[in-house]
Design an enzyme around this catalytic site. Structure first.
Site: not given
Ligand code: ADP
Length: 447
Positions: A116, A164, A203, A235, A291, A294
């Site tokens: 990331k 995840g 956020l 999440h 990828r 779902v």
């Molecule tokens: P993963 O790879 O585990 O899915 P993500 O980076 O896509 O992780 O984040 C998954 C979820 O976590 C987001 O959809 C959101 O709900 C929450 N999230 C991630 N980053 C932030 C942030 N900076 N502020 C608020 N919520 C966040």
């Protein structure tokens, strides 16, 4: 075009890929664990190879065995599906080194986006707006405090190797920071074998909006609009819809254009999703999934494109053959992820399906590997069905979804169908007025 594709996955997604292959006149090879001998995709595939015992590390994650199965069956290409090895750059590379085609992006692109911190750096380089945060990883508490002073509280600590929904910790104030930092690091080390972490502004009320793209690596790149995946628990996505009720056409075209330009610049190939948080009219990149996802069917429903077919075509070296102007978005689609879980407590509920009746009719699509008499093994993800409904507009889609959920019978186990019925009947959902925290509040998990 390929003659034979090996599907390195299980469950509904393996069936989804099998279906696309058959419609293209391609033979399929299923690989499965001993727990999945009776799985629907194993029954339907042209050939099947048992690759080991139930535990994923001994079967669906066992790279040498999967490569041997591809060799023995002389498969031209391997589709990794979703999860398991789908974002494993080493696997993609080994598939190619063994003379098969990996149906997905280049190993290099998977590698960059799988970390990331590297992904965020790449995002900035190719012109995507990102969440304000640390530049790269955080070494120690002192650095974390310095960054926190710049971006402010609350903030979120994220594991570079996270995924995840795991490997994230929120710190409300400076007092929380040391503990959140060490917890996140320890969890990341234990879960992903990599304790690199970074900081981001947290956020408070964003929506999760992601843009589906498809590219051929030869200059052709289009977007299939956005999906709103704000309905999450821990999440993890529970209900998704396309288009997002929060965006207007201008915003849609704007973010779609930004993403396609960025991925063209990168030279990306295959299907991919760029995920953003959207708050107060601004988009913030959080990650890219290299990828199939779902929730891809809702984009297929509003575009009339078969994403798996397109993935296979471009992997075989074909150009996309169409551009953005050839694509029209039509109507509205919603997906409910039905899991084998108690709808109140979310306790897993594997077991034997006694009765099974899937809904049908115009605009209803059920992507599921279930059948009457099938036993859901306890070893894997609890997703058992994706109910995907399309309507000419959001209201029609909601009415159709309601009646489809009413028709759906999955007897013998507990499922989250009753939860979906409650969610889609709630006035806030009907109004489209929800953010990423809405579902947990609705479930009483948060105030
Ligand atoms: P993963 O790879 O585990 O899915 P993500 O980076 O896509 O992780 O984040 C998954 C979820 O976590 C987001 O959809 C959101 O709900 C929450 N999230 C991630 N980053 C932030 C942030 N900076 N502020 C608020 N919520 C966040």
């Amino acid at each position: 075009m390929f003659e034979k594709v090996l599907i390195a996955n299980r469950g509904e997604i393996a069936l989804r890929i099998h279906r696309a292959c058959k419609e293209m006149g391609i033979q399929t090879v299923a690989v499965h664990s001993t727990a999945d001998s009776d799985a629907m995709h194993v029954r339907l595939a042209d050939e099947a190879v048992c690759i080991g015992p139930p535990a994923p590390r001994d079967s669906y994650l066992n790279i040498p065995t999967i490569l041997s199965a591809a060799n023995i069956t002389r498969a031209d290409a391997i589709h990794p599906g979703v999860g398991f090895l789908a974002e494993n750059a080493d696997f993609a590379q080994m598939v190619e080194e063994h003379g098969h085609v990996f149906i997905g992006p280049t190993p290099e692109h998977i590698r960059i986006m799988g970390d990331k911190i590297a992904a965020k750096e790449k995002a900035v380089e190719i012109g995507l707006p990102v969440v304000p945060g640390s530049e790269g990883g955080i070494e120690d508490e002192g650095e974390a405090i310095a960054v926190a002073k710049e971006i402010g509280f609350p903030l979120i600590i994220k594991a570079a190797a996270g995924g995840g929904g795991r490997g994230m910790k929120v710190a409300e104030s400076e007092a929380d920071l040391p503990e959140a930092l060490s917890l996140c690091r320890a969890e990341a080390k234990a879960a992903f074998g990599n304790d690199a972490v970074y900081l981001e502004r947290y956020l408070s009320h964003p929506r999760h909006i992601e843009v589906q793209i498809l590219a051929d690596g030869q200059g052709g790149c289009i977007h299939m609009g956005e999906r709103d995946c704000s309905l999450q628990r821990r999440h993890q996505k529970v209900v998704e819809e396309a288009p997002s009720p929060a965006l207007n056409t201008e915003e849609r075209d704007q973010i779609g254009g930004v993403v396609t330009d960025a991925l063209k610049e990168m030279g990306y190939r295959s299907a991919g999703t760029v995920e953003f948080l959207y708050q107060d009219g601004e988009f913030y990149f959080i990650e890219m999934n290299t990828r199939l996802q779902v929730e891809h069917p809702i984009s297929e429903m509003i575009c009339g494109l078969d994403l798996v077919r397109e993935q296979i075509r471009v992997a075989a070296g074909a150009p996309l053959g169409f551009d953005q102007d050839d694509l029209t978005f039509f109507g509205h689609a919603i997906e409910c992820r039905v899991t084998a879980e108690d709808p109140e407590t979310f306790a897993p509920s594997p077991g034997r399906i006694k009765d099974y009746h899937a809904p049908g009719g115009l605009g209803v699509r059920v992507d599921s590997h279930l059948y009457s008499g099938y036993s859901i093994p306890p070893f894997y993800d609890s997703l058992v069905s994706k109910l995907v409904v399309h309507g000419a507009n959001r209201n029609e889609c909601l009415m159709r979804l309601r009646r489809a959920l009413e028709e759906y019978v999955i007897g013998g186990i507990k499922t989250t169908i009753p939860l979906h019925e409650r969610v889609i009947s709630d006035p806030a959902f009907i109004d489209g007025a929800y953010d990423i925290h809405w579902l947990e509040r609705f479930l009483g998990l948060k105030d």
